[in-house]
Design a protein around this motif. Structure first.
Motif, PDB file in Angstrom:
ATOM      1  N   ASN A 238       0.831  -1.205   0.000  1.00  0.00           N
ATOM      2  CA  ASN A 238       0.000   0.000   0.000  1.00  0.00           C
ATOM      3  C   ASN A 238       0.861   1.248   0.000  1.00  0.00           C
ATOM      4  O   ASN A 238       0.515   2.247  -0.617  1.00  0.00           O
ATOM      5  N   LYS A 239       2.004   1.149   0.692  1.00  0.00           N
ATOM      6  CA  LYS A 239       2.881   2.310   0.775  1.00  0.00           C
ATOM      7  C   LYS A 239       3.414   2.639  -0.621  1.00  0.00           C
ATOM      8  O   LYS A 239       3.420   3.792  -1.047  1.00  0.00           O
ATOM      9  N   VAL A 240       3.828   1.611  -1.337  1.00  0.00           N
ATOM     10  CA  VAL A 240       4.344   1.838  -2.696  1.00  0.00           C
ATOM     11  C   VAL A 240       3.237   2.413  -3.569  1.00  0.00           C
ATOM     12  O   VAL A 240       3.451   3.357  -4.341  1.00  0.00           O
ATOM     13  N   ALA A 241       2.041   1.855  -3.437  1.00  0.00           N
ATOM     14  CA  ALA A 241       0.922   2.364  -4.244  1.00  0.00           C
ATOM     15  C   ALA A 241       0.688   3.835  -3.929  1.00  0.00           C
ATOM     16  O   ALA A 241       0.437   4.644  -4.823  1.00  0.00           O
ATOM     17  N   ARG A 242       0.822   4.193  -2.634  1.00  0.00           N
ATOM     18  CA  ARG A 242       0.595   5.591  -2.267  1.00  0.00           C
ATOM     19  C   ARG A 242       1.698   6.474  -2.850  1.00  0.00           C
ATOM     20  O   ARG A 242       1.450   7.575  -3.339  1.00  0.00           O
ATOM     21  N   ILE A 243       2.931   5.963  -2.816  1.00  0.00           N
ATOM     22  CA  ILE A 243       4.041   6.770  -3.355  1.00  0.00           C
ATOM     23  C   ILE A 243       3.844   6.992  -4.849  1.00  0.00           C
ATOM     24  O   ILE A 243       4.056   8.091  -5.363  1.00  0.00           O
ATOM     25  N   ARG A 244       3.426   5.943  -5.554  1.00  0.00           N
ATOM     26  CA  ARG A 244       3.181   6.112  -6.998  1.00  0.00           C
ATOM     27  C   ARG A 244       2.106   7.169  -7.220  1.00  0.00           C
ATOM     28  O   ARG A 244       2.198   8.003  -8.126  1.00  0.00           O
ATOM     29  N   HIS A 245       1.105   7.123  -6.370  1.00  0.00           N
ATOM     30  CA  HIS A 245       0.010   8.099  -6.496  1.00  0.00           C
ATOM     31  C   HIS A 245       0.530   9.512  -6.248  1.00  0.00           C
ATOM     32  O   HIS A 245       0.236  10.437  -7.009  1.00  0.00           O
ATOM     33  N   GLU A 246       1.341   9.679  -5.187  1.00  0.00           N
ATOM     34  CA  GLU A 246       1.887  11.009  -4.882  1.00  0.00           C
ATOM     35  C   GLU A 246       2.752  11.502  -6.045  1.00  0.00           C
ATOM     36  O   GLU A 246       2.770  12.688  -6.360  1.00  0.00           O
ATOM     37  N   THR A 247       3.477  10.565  -6.680  1.00  0.00           N
ATOM     38  CA  THR A 247       4.313  10.955  -7.833  1.00  0.00           C
ATOM     39  C   THR A 247       3.423  11.536  -8.924  1.00  0.00           C
ATOM     40  O   THR A 247       3.735  12.578  -9.503  1.00  0.00           O
ATOM     41  N   GLN A 248       2.324  10.851  -9.177  1.00  0.00           N
ATOM     42  CA  GLN A 248       1.408  11.369 -10.210  1.00  0.00           C
ATOM     43  C   GLN A 248       0.912  12.767  -9.839  1.00  0.00           C
ATOM     44  O   GLN A 248       0.856  13.668 -10.674  1.00  0.00           O
ATOM     45  N   ILE A 249       0.583  12.940  -8.563  1.00  0.00           N
ATOM     46  CA  ILE A 249       0.082  14.247  -8.105  1.00  0.00           C
ATOM     47  C   ILE A 249       1.145  15.320  -8.360  1.00  0.00           C
ATOM     48  O   ILE A 249       0.857  16.393  -8.898  1.00  0.00           O
ATOM     49  N   HIS A 250       2.400  15.014  -7.984  1.00  0.00           N
ATOM     50  CA  HIS A 250       3.464  16.006  -8.189  1.00  0.00           C
ATOM     51  C   HIS A 250       3.641  16.328  -9.659  1.00  0.00           C
ATOM     52  O   HIS A 250       3.865  17.478 -10.043  1.00  0.00           O
ATOM     53  N   MET A 251       3.528  15.295 -10.503  1.00  0.00           N
ATOM     54  CA  MET A 251       3.743  15.548 -11.932  1.00  0.00           C
ATOM     55  C   MET A 251       2.629  16.421 -12.499  1.00  0.00           C
ATOM     56  O   MET A 251       2.877  17.313 -13.312  1.00  0.00           O
ATOM     57  N   LEU A 252       1.412  16.164 -12.069  1.00  0.00           N
ATOM     58  CA  LEU A 252       0.304  16.995 -12.570  1.00  0.00           C
ATOM     59  C   LEU A 252       0.459  18.429 -12.062  1.00  0.00           C
ATOM     60  O   LEU A 252       0.210  19.382 -12.800  1.00  0.00           O
ATOM     61  N   ASN A 253       0.890  18.571 -10.817  1.00  0.00           N
ATOM     62  CA  ASN A 253       1.108  19.930 -10.313  1.00  0.00           C
ATOM     63  C   ASN A 253       2.224  20.625 -11.080  1.00  0.00           C
ATOM     64  O   ASN A 253       2.167  21.830 -11.316  1.00  0.00           O
TER      65      ASN A 253
END
Length: 2011
Positions: free
Chosen positions: A990-1005
């Protein structure tokens, strides 16, 4: 209990990373597409538990059963297929899903044949696979279609294997459950049973043997089927995972259900041939199969009391099938050795234990012959070194730690052996004791060791130690070896550790704990190390550690009889610490001089190898125990005799091997985990100078760890000590960092340690030699960890930048800065440290690009991650750091890190640091955290616009790097494993999944930030736009089309599009709401930015049908995250608004129509469904159709349901309830901590607030404070929770506002920008009605929050405006169609409802919200406009008699008006109060609109209720008195450069309202009573006529023409006043005198102004308007006797007033001369030249104004004549008796014009002109009327011409629809007709009045005037005059003064000079002028006009009289 809720083998992650990139398309490839779909369905049903999935799964399983039965069998080749494919290039071939056949290129076909041979598959299948590869190619940048086809082939295989494994895992069984629905489990169990019967096991075993990565790679290599490193890795991963999935399938089966006899034997047969890997361990596939067999032979589950135990026992062949047992037994016991004897031994041990369990079960009686053999089997197993193999072969396998059920099975194997075979264990111990004696003897006699030694117990202990020391799932299985009762017997630290009552532990646990204790008793020295290692494993975990600590404590306590405790148990704290102290003493004794020279010579009395091993083992055990148990840590540390920390630090200074020192350091680090220990540990560390921080004066060279590193470790090329030291510092830094470390002996602080780590460990690390290559990365990882922690905790403070001094041995020395400051300084300079970090990053990405394993990979990745974190932290803190540095003005030099990162790399000589950082994104699948940090850094750098442009250059400079970077970004965005999670997910997946998600958020920002910057920027490059050419020239394509790569835009769209075809809507909006919100925002920004808008919207519209497919799923409802759902909808609606506007402008009707009907229709749409769902949908639809027959005719309009989704209520947090803190101060602190976040919301920084509050609590002194600390902290906590809640409320409100604004803009765009005919009028009105009522419903509810009201009010305003327009245009189109059905399409009742809601809304706003009410007043005005009757053409036909008019039925307008008024009045005083208050005070716009509303209501209020209220409540007086205050503001407006025009607009509104009030007699009287005229008299603005030259300059100032020139502004002030006076004069019939006198006073007070206006030289349009009003007022007020009413007036004043009045009179007559004369034509011509565009318009206006002035002046003359006398002989004369028509009056000099009275000829001239005009106007009026009646037949040219005046801009007429055009033409004709009618009435009035004046003058001159000749004296004339005057006086005393002044005024008309000759001439001129023709015309005028209007024949009578006068002979 084994039925653990668990997912086996984490199947979610095993679908290889690359397939996650493939958006699921249904290509024809039978070897990939359908199999991918199968896996998606299985995954959806079993793992994601999607609704409706069981049905789909059933369909898929039926379809794919052959694939499972013939697992991995490929479609066979055939000659026929080969032929078909060969002809495809000439004859074409039909492709599934495409029409017709397609010709394929030769190249493709030859590739297909190669593929077919390579994988031995059918030619058609190979071709399909290639085509699928071509289709999927954009997802794999850099690969050809053939290479992609290879990946797809193996991915298809993997999909089947994964599906099989997941299906088997979902079965019902004995080990675990996935908690699925019964239906699903039944389906999968049935299906997999069938497969098993058909021989699945043997097929799997065959495949596992056949598939081999090396073999496959050789085949692929030969056919060039392998691409770059990444491709090779992906292929090998797929093949490995396929094998693994197959093996896992078999393992899962055995976990749940037993295998049949044949299958079990086949499995054993396979295991016989298994070999080990190079290091002796099994590979993961073999391990799965071994574990499968172990589960097959497992009987222990029978002991569990699960409810289905009986059923499970029935199915277990071990218990029920004797032959099964016999077969397995004989197979395992035959003498045939396996390839791995150890593996055979493991299987035998498992079998022995199963037999032992069977012998204890009732079913075992039948199997006695086998169960008897259990001892023998176990012996065989022990002979095969079973424990050694378990340790090396099984524990050595990496995949063991990843599977919980492997661990549980091994645990049961080990514990069962110890518990079920105690005798065997005893034998092993005895054997070990025996061996120990032999060893001891051989050592004594120096002979060699005996060969027969067996180390079984040794191996067993080591196995237990190894096995339990790894606990990746936190199961703490080792607890089974400890008994609670032990801890209860002795008073240990915690009397009862678990707080449990003593109870009898299970038998097995007792046996195991006994084993642990007994093995330690009388322990032979050979087993010492092994026993310690076993204890170390068993103390792994918080509870285990406690038990182990107690054991070692009690061991020492019971036997320490003598003081030294020598005879105590060898395994106890007592014994161990005692030994340590002895070592320390001895080694220290050898070592009197601590000078470094002896460091290199180890002491003669050193530590032997065996001692070293023992010490190391015990230190490791100690480390484990104190790591887990804090109590143990503190108890040992504080023990007065042992003092472990001191002894260990002492040993570190002695000459012992580095390995031991490293262990000591690790142990100290474990002690340092407690902050209380850490603080003292720092001091001890400093004191012992382990790292030398103080040099003694005479010391030759350095000592301590630095020497060891440089001399001992470097030469031996191993660095355990350095790593240990880094670990210790890292732990201590985390616990505490003392500021005054080393105070008194050196400059205090951490600096020496930091310098050592940086300069001696970090910087030289690349140049040192390493025996074990992995250690290089371990060292750098350890030191970077310290740097990272220091920098993470550092917060720049102003004090860091001031050079502080400390006193040291009497002198002042510079103090050290905090370590974080030092690291920041090095990172913000081009220092070696930064250079090394950057080169490390480059090295890291280079190593990762090889995709191969290398030693130390894990530590390298960790080190790289820490480097990235350091850079990120530096970027994060540098702003504050630099600001503080600037403020402090220190001499330190630093550069911003983002600029340093643009420096040139010494390795590559290119500026590629940032590119290297970005390249980590390409490895996001293997290194998600590095990719995350990389995205974070890029996002921080992206905030600097100047860097963006350079970055685009760097990123696109090298084609291959550019492709890689793009692929990296896309891969991160595409990641399907990303999931929104919470911060504290412990589960690594779950932690890895969350990190991948945060990466996407940073890229969109990053994209969102960049899009706001100037082009070219990163976002444009990443989203696939042109960066070298203009952005707008981009042509976006689907990936792969025209070589277009897959860009971030494609990734974002595919994220958003997932699920849009299903009923549930886009998946992303539910699963990752915040991500979806940002995706929609990026799309919106692209559509809104002018450069990108065109290409983006084209692409979205044509390729994606994006907006329609998303809008149809609105509204998004997310109960869990309402804020995100609102934001998603906001961005989507804003984008939709742009799309509607653009498609409307481009006339793309069908697109606009689709969206409009989607948003507005209330008829249900047939939603399109995905293929898979159609079955379900049809059923449900038919059912619902059957139930609700025809009731569902209407659905909620999409726009309204979106509005429903915006909740207008908001739960506000309650006020803080505080006991300790002061509320006001806390609020102050909270507001100080507020900042504006990225989304633009003001939020409170909770972390900062927490720091402030905790610091406050810590600052409290005294005992009371300490006692209350917990309560204080609790209150701090409640404050923080409150603030978090406040932040949430703010964000929620902000999201609602945003959503409502977007909704409003969408509604407004729909109504304004879309072509009107898209929404029929009646629908439009109903839609607006629904929207208005719903909006009001929501906003008027009790819970609605005020923050949303302004937006709603704005929307209400727009909607009402459109409603009003719609109703009006409908009436114009269907004029006369008003039937009884109501007023328009919208029913009156609905209109009334809207009015009521509007008024409720106005009242609900209360005292505040005045600006908001401005919108509502606007709405109200629009609403009231609906009931206003439109302009009707004046046909000049009076038609009906009065009676008929009175009894005529009321039209719809007046009916609606009456009803509106009734509703308004029902609100009573409350509404009046609000409107009046707003009209008098407050914001300017609200005041104007409130005034307008009042005006409007007064106009329809027939009962005058509002008027009475306004008068009585004092608001009217207040308004009137405010005029005086407006004076100065109005004066400032007349400056050439005016300030704001606000005062002017408010003044105009006020005057309009006062004029409205004055229209009723009652109102006019009230205004006079309020002193209106007096206020206006005092206003000085009227005297400030601007210079007309200034006006010329002024007009040049404002080219837009919006700001009027000063003269125009002056007129805007003057005209309303004049109009008001005119209305007052007209209304005050009863008190006329009073009104007239006051107005006259105003005229006289401003006489100079008035006279200059009357003398005006330039008669422009404005001047004529002024004159028409002025002359009208003068004609009513400047009359003889008007002053008398003022009571007693001083005669001097009277004289002055009289003079003014005379002057007005003369000026008026002169003006008449100018306007009636030839100046008139000149003016009209001039008007035409000035404005050629709308000359007709201007001309008509001029004509009306001139006629009005003439009419007013002639009326004035008539009034003067009337008032002087009723009879002609006593009347005064205004015109001189000259009948000649005036010459060009303008040519005469003004002095001449003023010096004499105008001639009577002027009146005649005016009469003639007016008569001529009359016929001209009449003609034009008739023509226009004719056109109006035949409007439909008019030619289009004429229609266009008519519209021209009403449409702005060139070409405007062309754009209008034909319906609009005819409406406009009609409006224009009505205007023309009514203008002409006005002119006609003016003309006829002028004609009648002229005739009267002519007649009165002629009558006097020709009948009563006695001429005088010049030679006569003046007396008779004078006497004649006197006699006339006296007569006059008797009749009408008040005319005395006027007549007298008039007559005797020197410049008046001297009647004495009228000679006989004059009179004769007059008569003849008049007779000539007033000829037959004129008389005929005049009578015709009367016939045409006057008689129609009234019954009198006035003209006829006057003509007759004048004719009589002229014919009569003079007496």
């Amino acid at each position: 209990d084994f039925s653990v809720l668990c997912q086996m083998g984490q199947p979610t992650k095993s679908v290889c990373t690359f397939t996650d990139k493939i958006s699921f398309i249904r290509p024809g490839a039978s070897l990939w597409g359908p199999l991918k779909e199968l896996w998606e369905t299985v995954d959806g049903a079993v793992l994601r538990r999607l609704p409706e999935s069981v049905h789909l799964l059933d369909l898929q399983l039926k379809k794919h059963k052959p694939n499972f039965l013939s697992l991995y069998k490929n479609p066979p080749k055939s000659a026929e297929q080969r032929e078909k494919v060969r002809k495809a290039s000439t004859e074409g071939i039909a492709i599934q899903g495409q029409q017709g056949s397609r010709l394929l290129p030769e190249q493709l076909l030859s590739e297909a044949f190669i593929l077919s041979d390579l994988f031995d598959i059918g030619e058609l299948a190979a071709l399909e696979l290639l085509l699928a590869g071509e289709q999927q190619q954009p997802h794999f940048p850099g690969l050809t279609r053939g290479l992609v086809a290879v990946l797809l082939y193996w991915d298809g295989k993997l999909c089947v294997a994964n599906a099989l494994r997941t299906l088997i895992q979902s079965r019902h069984g004995k080990t675990f459950t996935l908690d699925l629905s019964g239906e699903l489990v039944a389906l999968t169990t049935r299906f997999t049973d069938e497969l098993m019967i058909q021989g699945l096991t043997k097929r799997i075993l065959t495949l596992v043997s056949e598939i081999n990565v090396t073999h496959e790679f050789e085949r692929l290599q030969k056919e060039r089927g392998l691409g770059n490193e990444k491709h090779r890795k992906e292929v090998s991963d797929l093949i490995k995972e396929s094998r693994q999935a197959l093996a896992d399938s078999l393992f899962s089966w055995t976990c749940q259900s037993p295998l049949s006899k044949d299958d079990t034997l086949a499995l054993i047969g396979h295991l016989e041939t298994v070999t080990a890997q190079a290091d002796g361990s099994l590979d993961s596939v073999s391990l799965a199969l071994v574990m499968g067999l172990l589960y097959c032979l497992d009987v222990r589950f029978v002991e569990q009391g699960t409810e289905d135990r009986e059923d499970l026992i029935q199915t277990l062949p071990l218990l029920t099938d004797r032959q099964y047992v016999a077969a397995v037994h004989s197979r395992l016991m035959d003498g045939q050795p396996w390839k791995l004897p150890g593996l055979q031994a493991v299987c035998r041990l498992a079998w022995a234990l199963s037999l032992r369990v069977l012998s204890q079960l009732p079913q075992g009686c039948a199997l006695v012959e086998f169960t008897e053999a259990d001892e023998a089997v176990a012996d065989q197993a022990l002979l095969g070194d079973v424990f050694l193999f378990m340790k090396e072969g099984i524990l050595g396998c990496e995949s063991l730690a990843q599977e919980e059920f492997y661990i549980r099975r091994l645990h049961s194997l080990i514990t069962d052996f110890l518990a079920l075979m105690p005798m065997k264990v005893k034998q092993l111990r005895n054997r070990a004791d025996e061996d120990a004696r032999l060893v001891h003897m051989s050592l004594q006699m120096d002979s060699e060791l005996p060969s027969s030694l067996r180390k079984d117990l040794d191996h067993l202990m080591v196995l237990i130690g190894e096995f339990y020391s790894k606990d990746s799932f936190g199961l703490e299985l080792g607890l089974e070896f400890w008994c609670h009762t032990e801890s209860l017997q002795h008073t240990s630290l915690h009397g009862s550790y678990l707080g449990m009552a003593p109870q009898r532990p299970p038998h097995k646990q007792v046996v195991l704990s006994k084993f642990v204790r007994q093995m330690g008793d009388l322990l032979p020295s050979t087993l010492y190390v092994s026993y310690l290692r076993m204890l170390k494993g068993l103390s792994n975990g918080p509870q285990c550690a406690h038990y182990a600590f107690s054991l070692l404590k009690t061991n020492g306590a019971t036997r320490s009889d003598n003081i030294q405790g020598i005879s105590g148990s060898p395994v106890s704290w007592e014994r161990f610490f005692h030994s340590l102290m002895l070592y320390h003493e001895n080694l220290w004794r050898d070592f009197p001089n601590p000078d470094a020279s002896q460091y290199r010579h180890p002491s003669p009395r050193g530590i032997t190898q065996r001692e070293l091993e023992g010490l190391t083992s015990f230190l490791q055990l100690l480390t484990t125990i104190i790591t887990w148990s804090e109590n143990a840590r503190l108890a040992l540390c504080e023990h007065p005799q042992w003092t472990p920390v001191v002894v260990m630090l002492g040993l570190l200074q002695c000459s012992v091997p580095p390995v031991l020192k490293a262990e000591l350091l690790h142990c100290l680090a474990a002690f340092g985990k407690s902050p209380e220990v850490a603080a003292s540990l720092w001091q001890s560390l400093e004191y012992t100078q382990i790292l030398q921080t103080v040099r003694a004066p005479g010391q030759r060279q350095a000592a301590g760890i630095e020497v060891e590193l440089n001399e001992i470790e470097s030469s031996s090329e191993e660095y355990p000590l350095t790593r240990g030291f880094c670990h210790l510092i890292s732990t201590l830094v985390e616990s505490s960092l003392p500021v005054n470390l080393g105070a008194g002996r050196r400059v205090p602080g951490f600096q020496p340690y930091l310098s050592f780590l940086r300069d001696s460990v970090f910087l030289p690390f690349p140049t040192r030699a390493y025996r074990r290559p992995a250690e290089k990365w371990e060292v750098v990882d350890g030191v970077l960890e310290v740097f990272h922690k220091l920098l993470r905790e550092y917060k720049p403070q102003p004090s860091d930048f001031v050079q502080e001094l400390v006193e040291l041995q009497g002198e002042q020395v510079a103090a050290h800065k905090p370590p974080g400051h030092s690291i920041m300084f090095h990172l913000l300079n081009d220092s070696p440290m930064l250079a090394l970090c950057l080169s490390l990053l480059e090295e890291g990405v280079r190593q990762l690009d090889t995709y191969g394993p290398f030693p130390g990979k894990k530590h390298l990745e960790s080190a790289v991650l820490r480097c990235l974190c350091l850079l990120d932290l530096a970027l994060q803190k540098e702003v504050v750091f630099m600001d503080l540095l600037r403020e402090s003005q220190a001499s330190m030099l630093v550069s911003p890190l983002e600029q340093l990162l643009q420096g040139v790399s010494p390795q590559t000589l290119r500026a590629d640091h940032i590119v290297n950082i970005a390249r980590y994104l390409y490895h996001s699948s293997s290194n998600p955290e590095a990719a995350f940090q990389s995205a974070k850094i890029l996002r921080r750098i992206a905030n600097y616009p100047n860097i963006q442009t350079r970055l685009v250059g760097d990123f696109t400079h090298d084609q291959s790097v550019s492709e890689k970077l793009m692929a990296g970004f896309v891969e991160c965005l595409d990641s399907e494993e990303a999931e929104e999670g919470t911060e504290n997910d412990s589960d690594s997946q779950n932690k890895v999944a969350r990190i991948r998600h945060e990466t996407q958020i940073h890229m969109l920002n990053l994209l969102i930030t960049s899009l706001d910057l100037k082009t070219p920027n990163l976002a444009l490059y990443l989203l696939g736009y042109e960066v070298k050419k203009p952005v707008s020239s981009t042509n976006l394509q689907d990936p792969g089309v025209l070589g277009c790569p897959r860009s971030c835009l494609h990734a974002i769209l595919s994220l958003l599009q997932r699920g849009t075809e299903k009923r549930s809507g886009p998946v992303l909006t539910q699963q990752a709401p915040h991500l979806a919100e940002l995706c929609y925002q990026v799309i919106y920004q692209l559509c809104a930015c002018p450069d990108t808008s065109g290409p983006t919207m084209r692409y979205l519209r044509t390729s994606q049908d994006f907006l329609f497919s998303h809008l149809q799923h609105l509204p998004f409802i997310l109960p869990s995250n309402q804020i995100a759902a609102l934001s998603q909808m906001s961005w989507l609606m804003k984008t939709a608004a742009i799309e509607l506007r653009v498609t409307s402008l481009n006339r793309q009707r069908s697109h606009t129509q689709r969206l409009v009907s989607l948003l507005l229709d209330d008829q249900p749409h047939t939603q399109h469904t995905a293929d898979g769902e159609s079955g379900m949908e049809e059923e449900t639809r038919s059912v619902s159709g059957f139930l609700h027959f025809d009731t569902v005719s209407k659905v909620r309009r999409k726009l309204l349901s979106v509005l429903d989704a915006i909740d207008f209520s908001q739960d506000m947090p309650e006020l803080l309830q505080l006991d300790f803190f002061e509320r006001t101060q806390i609020e102050q602190v909270i507001s100080n901590c507020e900042h504006i976040n990225e989304q633009g919301h003001t939020v409170c920084n909770v972390k900062l607030l927490h720091r402030v509050l905790v610091a406050e609590v810590n600052a409290l002194q005294g005992i009371a404070a300490i006692g209350q600390r917990p309560l204080l902290m609790e209150e701090v906590n409640s404050i923080l929770q409150q603030v978090v809640e406040r932040n949430r409320v703010r964000q929620s409100l902000s999201a609602k506002r945003h959503a409502l604004r977007s909704w409003r803009s969408l509604v407004e765009t729909l109504l304004t920008a879309c072509p009107a005919d898209l929404i029929p009028t009646d629908d439009r009105q109903l839609i607006i009605r629904d929207l208005l009522l719903d909006l009001h419903e929501k906003v008027l509810s009790e819970e609605a929050v005020g923050e949303l009201m302004p937006i709603v009010a704005g929307a209400v305003f727009t909607l009402t405006a459109h409603l009003s327009q719609s109703v009006l245009s409908e009436q114009q189109q269907g004029a006369g169609l008003e039937a009884s059905s109501g007023f328009a399409s919208i029913a009156n009742s609905a209109l009334h409802l809207i009015l009521r809601k509007l008024l409720d809304f106005i009242l609900s706003t209360g005292g505040g919200y005045q600006r908001l009410r401005a919108h509502l007043y606007g709405s109200l005005l629009y609403y009231l406009q609906i009931a206003q009757k439109p302009e009707e053409p004046d046909t000049l036909q009076t038609g009906k008699a009065m009676w008929e008019r009175l009894t005529a039925p009321k039209d719809g307008f007046s009916k609606l008006q009456r009803e509106n008024l009734a509703i308004i009045e029902s609100y009573g005083k409350a509404l009046m109060e609000v409107v009046c208050r707003d009209a008098c005070d407050g914001h300017e716009i609200s005041r104007m609109l409130a005034l307008a509303v009042l005006d409007q209501i007064l106009s329809i209020d027939r009962q005058n209720q509002w008027l009475v209220y306004v008068c009585n409540s004092g608001y009217l007086r207040s308004l009137v008195e405010s005029l005086r205050q407006d004076d100065s503001a109005l004066q400032s407006l007349l400056a050439p450069q005016p300030p704001l025009l606000k005062p002017l607009y408010i003044y105009e509104s006020k005057m309009a309202l006062l004029t409205r009030v004055a229209k009723t007699g009652q109102g006019a009287v009230e205004l006079l009573r309020c002193g209106l005229v007096a206020q206006l008299i005092e206003c000085q603005v009227f005297d400030m006529i601007p210079d007309s030259d200034a006006h010329r300059y002024g007009s040049e100032e404002d080219p837009s023409g919006f700001i009027p020139s000063p003269m125009d502004r002056y007129r805007q002030i003057l005209l309303p006043t004049l109009r008001l006076f005119q209305v007052i004069l007209t209304s005050t019939t009863m008190n006329h005198q009073q009104g007239a006198a006051q107005v006259l006073q105003w005229l006289i007070m401003h006489a100079d102004t008035i006279q200059s206006l009357l003398r005006c030289q330039e008669l422009s349009m404005g001047a004529l308007q002024e004159l028409s009003l002025l002359t009208g007022i003068i004609s009513k007020t400047a009359l003889p006797g008007a002053l008398e009413t003022g009571g007693e007036v001083n005669s001097a004043v009277l004289m002055e007033f009289q003079g003014h009045i005379n002057r007005f009179q003369r000026l008026c007559l002169t003006l008449l001369g100018r306007l009636a004369g030839s100046e008139r034509e000149r003016l009209l011509k001039k008007a035409e030249i000035a404005a050629p565009g709308d000359s007709a318009e201007r001309r008509v206006e001029m004509e009306v104004a001139m006629q009005q002035v003439c009419a007013n002046i002639i009326e004035y003359c008539q009034t003067l004549l009337h008032q002087s006398s009723d009879q002609a002989q006593f009347s005064i004369c205004l015109f001189s008796p000259s009948g000649s028509e005036p010459a060009d009056l303008s040519s005469t000099l003004p002095s001449m014009a003023y010096s004499r009275a105008p001639s009577l000829g002027l009146v005649l001239y005016l009469l003639k002109n007016s008569t001529a005009d009359f016929f001209r106007f009449h003609q034009s009026h008739r023509q226009s009327l004719g056109k109006l009646q035949t409007l439909d037949q008019l030619p289009p040219e004429e229609l266009k011409e008519l519209c021209q005046g009403l449409v702005l801009g060139p070409g405007g007429v062309e754009k209008i629809s034909s319906v609009q055009r005819s409406l406009l033409a009609k409006r224009r004709l009505v205007q023309l007709i009514n203008n002409r009618a006005k002119l006609l009435s003016l003309c006829s009035y002028v004609i009648e009045t002229c005739l009267f004046v002519l007649w009165r003058h002629l009558e006097y001159y020709l009948l009563h005037c006695t001429p005088t000749d010049p030679k006569d004296s003046l007396m008779p004339g004078a006497s004649l005059y006197r006699s006339r005057l006296t007569d006059g006086e008797k009749k009408m005393p008040q005319t005395y003064s006027f007549g007298g002044l008039q007559a005797s005024g020197g410049r008046g008309i001297s009647l004495s000079r009228v000679s006989r000759q004059d009179l004769d001439l007059l008569k003849s001129d008049m007779a000539a002028g007033f000829g037959e023709a004129l008389q005929r015309k005049l009578l015709e005028v009367e016939g045409l006009y006057s008689q129609v209007r009234s019954r009198y024949t006035f003209i006829q009578a006057l003509v007759r009289r004048i004719r009589g006068l002229l014919r009569q002979p003079k007496s």
